[in-house]
Design a protein around this motif. Sequence first.
Motif, PDB file in Angstrom:
ATOM      1  N   ALA A 142      42.092  46.475  34.623  1.00 49.94           N
ATOM      2  CA  ALA A 142      41.701  45.160  33.771  1.00 49.94           C
ATOM      3  C   ALA A 142      43.135  44.489  34.042  1.00 49.94           C
ATOM      4  N   LEU A 143      44.252  44.974  33.508  1.00 48.01           N
ATOM      5  CA  LEU A 143      45.390  44.055  33.721  1.00 48.01           C
ATOM      6  C   LEU A 143      45.912  43.499  35.047  1.00 48.01           C
ATOM      7  N   PRO A 144      45.761  44.183  35.945  1.00 51.00           N
ATOM      8  CA  PRO A 144      45.982  43.594  37.234  1.00 51.00           C
ATOM      9  C   PRO A 144      45.038  42.544  37.577  1.00 51.00           C
ATOM     10  N   ALA A 145      43.836  42.776  37.171  1.00 52.06           N
ATOM     11  CA  ALA A 145      42.700  41.567  37.562  1.00 52.06           C
ATOM     12  C   ALA A 145      42.979  40.500  36.549  1.00 52.06           C
ATOM     13  N   LEU A 146      43.530  40.566  35.523  1.00 49.37           N
ATOM     14  CA  LEU A 146      43.925  39.609  34.489  1.00 49.37           C
ATOM     15  C   LEU A 146      45.247  38.709  35.337  1.00 49.37           C
ATOM     16  N   ALA A 147      46.052  39.542  35.652  1.00 53.25           N
ATOM     17  CA  ALA A 147      47.297  38.799  36.225  1.00 53.25           C
ATOM     18  C   ALA A 147      46.980  38.139  37.500  1.00 53.25           C
ATOM     19  N   GLU A 148      45.907  38.649  38.267  1.00 52.26           N
ATOM     20  CA  GLU A 148      45.471  37.642  39.380  1.00 52.26           C
ATOM     21  C   GLU A 148      44.531  36.422  39.062  1.00 52.26           C
ATOM     22  N   LEU A 149      44.255  36.691  37.971  1.00 51.80           N
ATOM     23  CA  LEU A 149      43.443  35.629  37.554  1.00 51.80           C
ATOM     24  C   LEU A 149      44.217  34.552  36.723  1.00 51.80           C
ATOM     25  N   LEU A 150      45.172  35.005  36.145  1.00 52.43           N
ATOM     26  CA  LEU A 150      46.342  33.913  35.512  1.00 52.43           C
ATOM     27  C   LEU A 150      47.308  33.296  36.652  1.00 52.43           C
ATOM     28  N   ARG A 151      47.065  33.714  37.849  1.00 56.66           N
ATOM     29  CA  ARG A 151      47.902  33.231  38.920  1.00 56.66           C
ATOM     30  C   ARG A 151      47.224  32.178  39.642  1.00 56.66           C
ATOM     31  N   GLN A 152      45.869  31.715  39.187  1.00 61.51           N
ATOM     32  CA  GLN A 152      45.011  30.921  40.074  1.00 61.51           C
ATOM     33  C   GLN A 152      45.517  29.552  39.899  1.00 61.51           C
ATOM     34  N   PRO A 153      45.370  28.545  40.903  1.00 61.90           N
ATOM     35  CA  PRO A 153      45.873  27.428  40.600  1.00 61.90           C
ATOM     36  C   PRO A 153      45.151  26.423  39.503  1.00 61.90           C
ATOM     37  N   ALA A 154      43.950  26.863  39.397  1.00 65.67           N
ATOM     38  CA  ALA A 154      43.136  26.007  38.209  1.00 65.67           C
ATOM     39  C   ALA A 154      43.682  26.444  36.863  1.00 65.67           C
TER      40      ALA A 154
END
Length: 93
Positions: A11-23
């Motif tokens: 969950a936390l690594p997935a959140l980190a990846e999501l928050l790094r999105q250019p959008a």
Amino acid sequence: MNNKVAIGSEALPALAELLRQPAVSQVFVLADANTSRLCYPLLRFYLPEAHSLIEIPAGEEAKTLDSCEAVWSELTEQRADRFAVLVNLGVEW
């Protein structure tokens, strides 16, 4: 962005990846005094460096329209736009 649901250790690594999105324009974390002290330090590593913590008082009595207005005002002051993400911390006691 993707629509995957991550649970457990992913969950936390997935959140980190999501928050790094250019959008994602900005990241805000909403926590009460308890989750700020207990959960936020664990989450902080996975957040972008440039994020903002919005803290409200803990307890059921703090769940009011005044608290909502305070959060809204803080988001407005920091110029949150429609591409901002608000991560809400909560814990079940």
